[in-house]
Write a protein that holds these residues in place. Structure first.
Motif, PDB file in Angstrom:
ATOM      1  N   VAL A  74       0.851  -1.202   0.000  1.00 34.05           N
ATOM      2  CA  VAL A  74       0.000   0.000   0.000  1.00 34.05           C
ATOM      3  C   VAL A  74       0.883   1.247   0.000  1.00 34.05           C
ATOM      4  CG1 VAL A  74      -1.734   1.330   1.257  1.00 34.05           C
ATOM      5  CG2 VAL A  74      -1.945  -1.163   1.127  1.00 34.05           C
ATOM      6  N   LEU A  75       1.902   1.262   0.848  1.00 29.92           N
ATOM      7  CA  LEU A  75       2.795   2.423   0.902  1.00 29.92           C
ATOM      8  C   LEU A  75       3.545   2.596  -0.421  1.00 29.92           C
ATOM      9  CD1 LEU A  75       3.796   4.733   2.676  1.00 29.92           C
ATOM     10  CD2 LEU A  75       5.573   3.182   3.549  1.00 29.92           C
ATOM     11  N   MET A  76       3.985   1.494  -1.002  1.00 30.65           N
ATOM     12  CA  MET A  76       4.633   1.560  -2.312  1.00 30.65           C
ATOM     13  C   MET A  76       3.708   2.191  -3.343  1.00 30.65           C
ATOM     14  SD  MET A  76       6.494  -2.181  -2.346  1.00 30.65           S
ATOM     15  CE  MET A  76       6.466  -2.281  -4.137  1.00 30.65           C
ATOM     16  N   ALA A  77       2.453   1.766  -3.352  1.00 27.31           N
ATOM     17  CA  ALA A  77       1.486   2.313  -4.309  1.00 27.31           C
ATOM     18  C   ALA A  77       1.330   3.811  -4.116  1.00 27.31           C
ATOM     19  CB  ALA A  77       0.142   1.598  -4.173  1.00 27.31           C
ATOM     20  N   LEU A  78       1.281   4.246  -2.870  1.00 24.43           N
ATOM     21  CA  LEU A  78       1.159   5.681  -2.598  1.00 24.43           C
ATOM     22  C   LEU A  78       2.393   6.449  -3.038  1.00 24.43           C
ATOM     23  CD1 LEU A  78      -0.577   5.611   0.899  1.00 24.43           C
ATOM     24  CD2 LEU A  78      -1.608   6.185  -1.318  1.00 24.43           C
ATOM     25  N   GLU A  79       3.536   5.788  -3.037  1.00 24.15           N
ATOM     26  CA  GLU A  79       4.795   6.408  -3.464  1.00 24.15           C
ATOM     27  C   GLU A  79       5.024   6.287  -4.963  1.00 24.15           C
ATOM     28  OE1 GLU A  79       6.958   8.218  -1.878  1.00 24.15           O
ATOM     29  OE2 GLU A  79       6.264   7.975   0.171  1.00 24.15           O
ATOM     30  N   GLY A  80       4.158   5.537  -5.660  1.00 22.42           N
ATOM     31  CA  GLY A  80       4.330   5.334  -7.089  1.00 22.42           C
ATOM     32  C   GLY A  80       5.451   4.351  -7.412  1.00 22.42           C
ATOM     33  N   VAL A  81       5.728   3.455  -6.476  1.00 21.15           N
ATOM     34  CA  VAL A  81       6.761   2.434  -6.649  1.00 21.15           C
ATOM     35  C   VAL A  81       6.061   1.105  -6.893  1.00 21.15           C
ATOM     36  CG1 VAL A  81       8.636   1.190  -5.483  1.00 21.15           C
ATOM     37  CG2 VAL A  81       8.391   3.670  -5.180  1.00 21.15           C
ATOM     38  N   THR A  82       6.495   0.387  -7.924  1.00 23.16           N
ATOM     39  CA  THR A  82       5.867  -0.883  -8.271  1.00 23.16           C
ATOM     40  C   THR A  82       6.702  -2.055  -7.753  1.00 23.16           C
ATOM     41  OG1 THR A  82       7.055  -1.159 -10.360  1.00 23.16           O
ATOM     42  CG2 THR A  82       4.997   0.151 -10.413  1.00 23.16           C
ATOM     43  N   PRO A  83       6.091  -3.223  -7.655  1.00 15.83           N
ATOM     44  CA  PRO A  83       6.884  -4.410  -7.314  1.00 15.83           C
ATOM     45  C   PRO A  83       8.037  -4.607  -8.304  1.00 15.83           C
ATOM     46  CG  PRO A  83       4.575  -4.917  -7.041  1.00 15.83           C
ATOM     47  CD  PRO A  83       4.654  -3.552  -7.687  1.00 15.83           C
ATOM     48  N   GLU A  84       7.802  -4.301  -9.571  1.00 17.52           N
ATOM     49  CA  GLU A  84       8.862  -4.425 -10.576  1.00 17.52           C
ATOM     50  C   GLU A  84      10.051  -3.531 -10.232  1.00 17.52           C
ATOM     51  OE1 GLU A  84      10.852  -6.045 -13.608  1.00 17.52           O
ATOM     52  OE2 GLU A  84       8.871  -6.707 -12.974  1.00 17.52           O
ATOM     53  N   ASP A  85       9.792  -2.340  -9.717  1.00 14.25           N
ATOM     54  CA  ASP A  85      10.884  -1.458  -9.290  1.00 14.25           C
ATOM     55  C   ASP A  85      11.734  -2.130  -8.208  1.00 14.25           C
ATOM     56  OD1 ASP A  85       9.988   0.657 -10.958  1.00 14.25           O
ATOM     57  OD2 ASP A  85       8.674   1.426  -9.371  1.00 14.25           O
ATOM     58  N   ILE A  86      11.067  -2.799  -7.292  1.00 15.02           N
ATOM     59  CA  ILE A  86      11.771  -3.477  -6.201  1.00 15.02           C
ATOM     60  C   ILE A  86      12.530  -4.678  -6.733  1.00 15.02           C
ATOM     61  CG2 ILE A  86      11.519  -4.636  -3.964  1.00 15.02           C
ATOM     62  CD1 ILE A  86      10.878  -1.550  -4.024  1.00 15.02           C
TER      63      ILE A  86
END
Length: 95
Positions: A74-86
């Protein structure tokens, strides 16, 4: 569903809930409280993972890790970070 795709699928559901904010959605509820609230939930869940690891059984530990991963997504989504980025960052570190 392929178990390797579950993170991406949950992330997609989270994005949908953030965009639509359906009534009764836990994701919508915590997002409506703001990014600071979600970030604090990540911290809270992190502590619960530690406690479960040190003093509780394997099943409780698994449950708390799942909670932590969800709140991180959820926090990643709010930051505009995707699982692919990780995944890319982890891959970069692996080399």
């Amino acid at each position: 569903m392929n178990k390797n795709e579950i993170i991406s699928e949950i992330y997609s559901i989270i994005l949908d809930r953030i965009n639509r904010r359906p009534q009764g959605s836990y994701t919508a509820e915590i997002v409506n409280k703001g990014k600071g609230y979600v970030a604090r939930k990540v911290g809270e869940e992190s502590v619960e993972v530690i406690v479960a690891s040190l003093t509780e059984g394997k099943e409780r530990f698994i449950s708390e890790v799942a909670d932590l991963i969800y709140h991180l997504l959820v926090l990643m989504a709010l930051e505009g970070v995707t699982p692919e980025d990780i995944y890319k960052e982890l891959e970069r570190r692996r080399k």
